[in-house]
Design an enzyme around this catalytic site. Structure first.
Site, PDB file in Angstrom:
ATOM      1  N   ASP A 269     -22.966   4.962  24.625  1.00 54.50           N
ATOM      2  CA  ASP A 269     -21.674   5.231  25.263  1.00 54.50           C
ATOM      3  C   ASP A 269     -20.545   5.503  24.270  1.00 54.50           C
ATOM      4  OD1 ASP A 269     -22.907   4.837  27.682  1.00 54.50           O
ATOM      5  OD2 ASP A 269     -22.114   2.821  27.995  1.00 54.50           O
TER       6      ASP A 269
ATOM      7  N   ASN B  88     -19.493   4.660  32.099  1.00 55.18           N
ATOM      8  CA  ASN B  88     -18.400   4.307  33.003  1.00 55.18           C
ATOM      9  C   ASN B  88     -17.212   3.702  32.259  1.00 55.18           C
ATOM     10  OD1 ASN B  88     -17.450   1.552  34.739  1.00 55.18           O
ATOM     11  ND2 ASN B  88     -17.150   3.536  35.706  1.00 55.18           N
TER      12      ASN B  88
ATOM     13  N   HIS C 180     -31.364   7.711  33.187  1.00 54.85           N
ATOM     14  CA  HIS C 180     -31.865   7.129  31.946  1.00 54.85           C
ATOM     15  C   HIS C 180     -32.524   8.111  30.991  1.00 54.85           C
ATOM     16  CE1 HIS C 180     -30.955   3.408  34.048  1.00 54.85           C
ATOM     17  NE2 HIS C 180     -31.022   2.808  32.884  1.00 54.85           N
TER      18      HIS C 180
END
Length: 322
Positions: free
Chosen positions: A128, A172, A250
């Site tokens: 991320d 997110n 994924h």
């Protein structure tokens, strides 16, 4: 000088973790230090899933995705009584220092172990790119390339049939994967937690593109912000484009790490061992201005997120130009 160093991976897996493990093991052994791996993250410390490894083990894993030694969520490690068991187990094996590869939650555990006498160094392993004290994290480049390749392939079929596609991307808490991928692929519309567009705003932008005669449109959105399939239906109703949603999921975590992720992982692993040999602990290794730096873990956990609003504005202006 320390005689034994351990390494574990914690939290979500990311491509390049194995390269970092390899570097820690090789670097330790080259300096006459025994190397150990702890399987399944912090849970392995409690269950004594600890084993000595050699350079053959390290050489065979550098190109593999994921983490060969496993990772697991272990919230019980927040309890001091549990951490004390981990320390006793490490002492039983004679392991004096530890390299922890993971994200912010992993570093909190590393800091607490350091306070209990086991020097720990943290390495940034997450797709991320959400560790604010490092410009880039191990796994981000590989995941980004996966996302870009996927959007490029989706674009091919959207362009062929004059359609729109909603692509949901991981991240997110940090929208870097979406921002960078949108920039790299020319996604016309994109939305993240940091630069959020309402469903109505997204529909209006796509509707405007349809009126302007744009043949294909890609809407890139960070995960958990919308129901991607519901959003696709709303876009189709507003714009007239046949619209489909693709949730990449994924596939973004897997795959052989890119050269850049391997380069970062290997050099960070070597640097971590050097810090431990110097008797340092409670540190996090990160990238700053293209250089490896070692910072106090506590300070890195409280660093403010960089403001990327100008990057979002430039990308939106560029991608919406027809």
């Amino acid at each position: 000088m320390i005689k034994k160093i351990g390494v574990l991976t914690s939290g979500g897996d990311s491509p390049g973790m194995n390269a970092a493990i390899s570097a820690v093991v090789k670097s330790a052994i080259s300096k006459g230090i025994e190397a150990y791996v702890i399987r399944e993250g912090y849970k392995g410390l409690i269950n004594k899933w600890i084993e000595k490894v050699d350079t053959t083990f390290a050489s065979d894993i550098i190109s593999r995705g994921g983490t060969i030694i496993g990772s697991a969520r272990f919230p019980e490690f927040k309890e001091e009584s549990v951490r004390k068991i981990a320390v006793e187990n490490l002492k039983e094996f004679g392991i004096e220092a530890l390299v922890v590869i993971g994200g912010d939650g992993s570093y909190q555990g590393a800091e607490k172990l350091t306070n209990l006498g086991i020097n720990c160094i943290g390495l940034p392993g997450t797709i991320d790119n959400d560790i604010v004290s490092s410009d880039y994290t191990i796994g981000f480049d590989t995941a980004l390339n996966t996302v870009v390749r996927s959007i490029d392939q989706i674009r091919d079929t959207m362009q062929s049939h004059s359609r729109c596609s909603v692509v949901e991307i991981m991240g997110n808490g940090c929208g870097d994967l979406t921002l960078y991928a949108a920039t790299a692929t020319g996604a016309e519309v994109f939305s993240t937690k940091e630069s959020f567009l309402t469903e109505e705003e997204i529909c209006q932008e796509v509707k405007n593109l349809a009126k302007a005669g744009k043949r294909s449109v890609v809407v890139a959105v960070a995960e958990k912000l919308y129901d991607a399939h519901s959003l696709a239906t709303k876009i189709e109703e507003a714009s007239g484009y046949v619209t489909r949603a693709t949730v990449l999921g994924h596939v973004q975590r897997g795959g052989s790490p890119t050269a850049m992720d391997r380069y970062l992982a290997v050099n960070a692993g070597i640097f971590a061992v050097e810090q431990l040999i110097e008797g340092k602990g409670g540190l996090y290794i990160g990238m700053s201005d293209n250089k490896l730096v070692a910072r106090d873990i506590n300070s890195t956990l409280n660093m403010p997120k960089p403001d990327k609003s100008q990057e979002y504005q430039k990308a939106r202006k560029n991608n919406l130009s027809i």
